[in-house]
Design an enzyme around this catalytic site. Structure first.
Site, mmCIF file in Angstrom:
data_model
loop_
_atom_site.group_PDB
_atom_site.id
_atom_site.type_symbol
_atom_site.label_atom_id
_atom_site.label_comp_id
_atom_site.label_asym_id
_atom_site.label_seq_id
_atom_site.Cartn_x
_atom_site.Cartn_y
_atom_site.Cartn_z
ATOM 1 N N ASN A 197 1.037 -1.156 0.074
ATOM 2 C CA ASN A 197 -0.135 -0.098 -0.218
ATOM 3 C C ASN A 197 0.791 1.172 -0.029
ATOM 4 O O ASN A 197 1.512 1.588 1.081
ATOM 5 C CB ASN A 197 -0.998 -0.019 1.166
ATOM 6 C CG ASN A 197 -1.606 1.175 1.370
ATOM 7 O OD1 ASN A 197 -1.718 1.799 0.272
ATOM 8 N ND2 ASN A 197 -2.330 1.422 2.505
ATOM 9 N N TRP A 198 0.956 1.854 -1.066
ATOM 10 C CA TRP A 198 2.182 3.008 -1.346
ATOM 11 C C TRP A 198 1.389 4.072 -0.684
ATOM 12 O O TRP A 198 2.300 5.205 -0.512
ATOM 13 C CB TRP A 198 2.284 3.207 -2.602
ATOM 14 C CG TRP A 198 3.155 2.320 -3.475
ATOM 15 C CD1 TRP A 198 3.371 0.864 -2.997
ATOM 16 C CD2 TRP A 198 3.608 2.736 -4.897
ATOM 17 N NE1 TRP A 198 3.984 0.157 -4.102
ATOM 18 C CE2 TRP A 198 4.420 1.209 -5.161
ATOM 19 C CE3 TRP A 198 3.777 3.361 -5.594
ATOM 20 C CZ2 TRP A 198 5.223 1.001 -6.244
ATOM 21 C CZ3 TRP A 198 4.645 3.337 -6.777
ATOM 22 C CH2 TRP A 198 5.017 2.082 -7.151
ATOM 23 N N LYS A 199 0.152 4.314 -0.328
ATOM 24 C CA LYS A 199 -0.440 5.551 0.201
ATOM 25 C C LYS A 199 -0.199 6.698 -0.829
ATOM 26 O O LYS A 199 0.088 6.500 -1.958
ATOM 27 C CB LYS A 199 0.029 5.848 1.444
ATOM 28 C CG LYS A 199 -0.307 4.500 2.547
ATOM 29 C CD LYS A 199 -0.044 4.507 3.808
ATOM 30 C CE LYS A 199 -0.379 3.508 4.728
ATOM 31 N NZ LYS A 199 -0.264 3.367 6.279
ATOM 32 N N GLY A 234 2.234 2.255 10.902
ATOM 33 C CA GLY A 234 3.035 3.494 10.472
ATOM 34 C C GLY A 234 3.932 3.703 11.852
ATOM 35 O O GLY A 234 4.570 4.736 11.753
ATOM 36 N N HIS A 279 -9.618 1.273 4.626
ATOM 37 C CA HIS A 279 -8.615 1.510 5.469
ATOM 38 C C HIS A 279 -8.824 2.347 6.413
ATOM 39 O O HIS A 279 -9.494 3.224 6.190
ATOM 40 C CB HIS A 279 -7.207 1.986 4.499
ATOM 41 C CG HIS A 279 -5.985 2.021 5.187
ATOM 42 N ND1 HIS A 279 -5.646 2.965 5.973
ATOM 43 C CD2 HIS A 279 -5.204 0.971 4.994
ATOM 44 C CE1 HIS A 279 -4.344 2.458 6.375
ATOM 45 N NE2 HIS A 279 -3.977 1.618 5.727
ATOM 46 N N GLU A 305 -7.072 4.767 7.648
ATOM 47 C CA GLU A 305 -6.827 6.316 7.216
ATOM 48 C C GLU A 305 -8.110 6.987 6.685
ATOM 49 O O GLU A 305 -8.398 8.078 6.977
ATOM 50 C CB GLU A 305 -5.677 6.376 6.620
ATOM 51 C CG GLU A 305 -4.415 6.177 7.240
ATOM 52 C CD GLU A 305 -3.254 5.572 6.584
ATOM 53 O OE1 GLU A 305 -3.169 5.575 5.366
ATOM 54 O OE2 GLU A 305 -2.399 4.927 7.135
ATOM 55 N N GLU A 348 -5.836 -4.953 10.173
ATOM 56 C CA GLU A 348 -4.711 -3.912 10.540
ATOM 57 C C GLU A 348 -5.080 -3.103 11.881
ATOM 58 O O GLU A 348 -5.759 -2.199 11.875
ATOM 59 C CB GLU A 348 -4.719 -2.832 9.356
ATOM 60 C CG GLU A 348 -4.130 -3.282 8.120
ATOM 61 C CD GLU A 348 -3.519 -2.275 7.248
ATOM 62 O OE1 GLU A 348 -2.779 -2.590 6.705
ATOM 63 O OE2 GLU A 348 -4.451 -1.437 6.944
ATOM 64 N N GLY A 379 2.590 -0.977 4.221
ATOM 65 C CA GLY A 379 2.716 0.251 3.913
ATOM 66 C C GLY A 379 4.165 0.713 3.592
ATOM 67 O O GLY A 379 4.815 0.538 2.393
ATOM 68 N N SER A 437 3.299 -2.141 10.385
ATOM 69 C CA SER A 437 4.482 -2.384 10.320
ATOM 70 C C SER A 437 5.312 -3.681 10.055
ATOM 71 O O SER A 437 6.109 -4.184 10.723
ATOM 72 C CB SER A 437 4.935 -1.810 11.720
ATOM 73 O OG SER A 437 4.658 -0.446 12.010
HETATM 74 P P1 PGA Z 1 2.885 0.242 7.640
HETATM 75 O O1 PGA Z 1 1.332 0.666 6.836
HETATM 76 O O2 PGA Z 1 3.290 -0.996 6.881
HETATM 77 O O3 PGA Z 1 3.413 1.479 7.167
HETATM 78 O O4 PGA Z 1 2.508 0.137 9.037
HETATM 79 C C1 PGA Z 1 0.416 -0.561 6.731
HETATM 80 C C2 PGA Z 1 -0.871 -0.125 6.375
HETATM 81 O O5 PGA Z 1 -1.527 0.914 6.659
HETATM 82 O O6 PGA Z 1 -1.567 -0.622 5.201
#
Ligand code: PGA
Length: 255
Positions: free
Chosen positions: A9-11, A176, A98, A100, A170, A237, A216
């Site tokens: 997931n590049w965001k 993150g 997600h 976010e 998640e 991510g 993470s």
């Molecule tokens: P992260 O993000 O690996 O940077 O913790 C995961 C995600 O939000 O899909």
């Protein structure tokens, strides 16, 4: 055997040129190095790059994903992208729900359920995200909360439709932050969720559904996480922005 996934997931990261290099590097490394035929590598890239990057795919081990979609087919929804549009540029998977998007864009279970339906109707695979906050875990309500997210957004599906969904657990406190859930914590939740699916759809259906862990995940902890019986891969991510790290994650499944 359930399909295993390394999903990146590049965001909101990488310019077009940077992204093109990263996408090509991962695709080439995966093509040459990934030997487990049951593992699928998925990269969820920013929407403006989907059409172009889907043409860089040179192996069926890799698929391209979008990070969001709108449930309506078309119309006056400024800034939004429909399932049909995504399909028309080669997208096969779409991340939905997600944390976010739930937190910053106010997405509700009901809205996410509508996206699930739109994706399945369009023949695309939803990667449905769920997960609790730290406060919910500390209050001991994390299992019930995540089970509720399932009930609200998925349990209207029939068994055939449900089996087309990929799930990503998640925990928000692990996204993150560099704080990964331990492999035991991940396994514990994945088992609770699989049992929850089994309670409605039966064990056979529940056993067919891939449940990924996200939060993470990195090249250093993927092996341990993916060795857990109910962890079917990762939604990654930060580490998906480094081609070598992400490829190593994809190679971290037990043979
Ligand atoms: P992260 O993000 O690996 O940077 O913790 C995961 C995600 O939000 O899909």
């Amino acid at each position: 055997m359930r399909k295993k996934y390394a999903a990146g997931n590049w965001k909101m990261n990488k310019t077009f040129n940077e992204g093109q290099i990263l996408f090509s590097e991962v695709t080439n490394m995966v093509k040459d190095e990934l030997v487990n035929p049951n593992v699928k590598v998925v990269m969820a890239v920013p929407a403006p790059y989907l059409s172009s990057f889907s043409k860089l795919i040179n192996t069926d081990k890799v698929s391209i994903a979008a990070q969001n979609c709108h449930p309506k087919e078309s119309g006056a929804y400024t800034g939004e992208v429909s399932v049909g549009m995504l399909k028309s540029v080669g997208v096969e998977y779409v991340i939905i729900g997600h944390s976010e998007r739930r937190e910053y864009f106010g997405e509700t279970d009901e809205f996410i359920a509508a996206k699930v339906d739109a994706l399945l109707a369009g023949g695309l695979t939803p990667i449905f995200c769920c997960g609790e906050t730290l406060a919910q875990r500390e209050a001991g309500i994390h299992f019930d909360f995540v089970k509720g997210q399932f009930t609200n957004a998925l349990f209207h599906l029939d068994a055939d439709a449900l089996q087309k969904v990929v799930i990503a657990y998640e925990p928000i406190w692990a996204i993150g932050t560099g704080v990964t859930a331990s492999s035991e914590q991940a396994q514990e939740m994945h088992k609770v969720l699989r049992d929850h699916l089994a309670s409605k759809y039966g064990q056979e259906v529940a056993d067919n559904i891939s449940i990924l862990y996200g939060g993470s995940v990195g090249a250093g902890n993927a092996k341990e996480l993916f060795a857990m019986p109910d962890v079917d891969g990762g939604l990654v991510g930060g580490a998906s922005l480094k081609s070598r790290d992400f490829t190593e994650i994809a190679k971290s499944f037990p043979a």
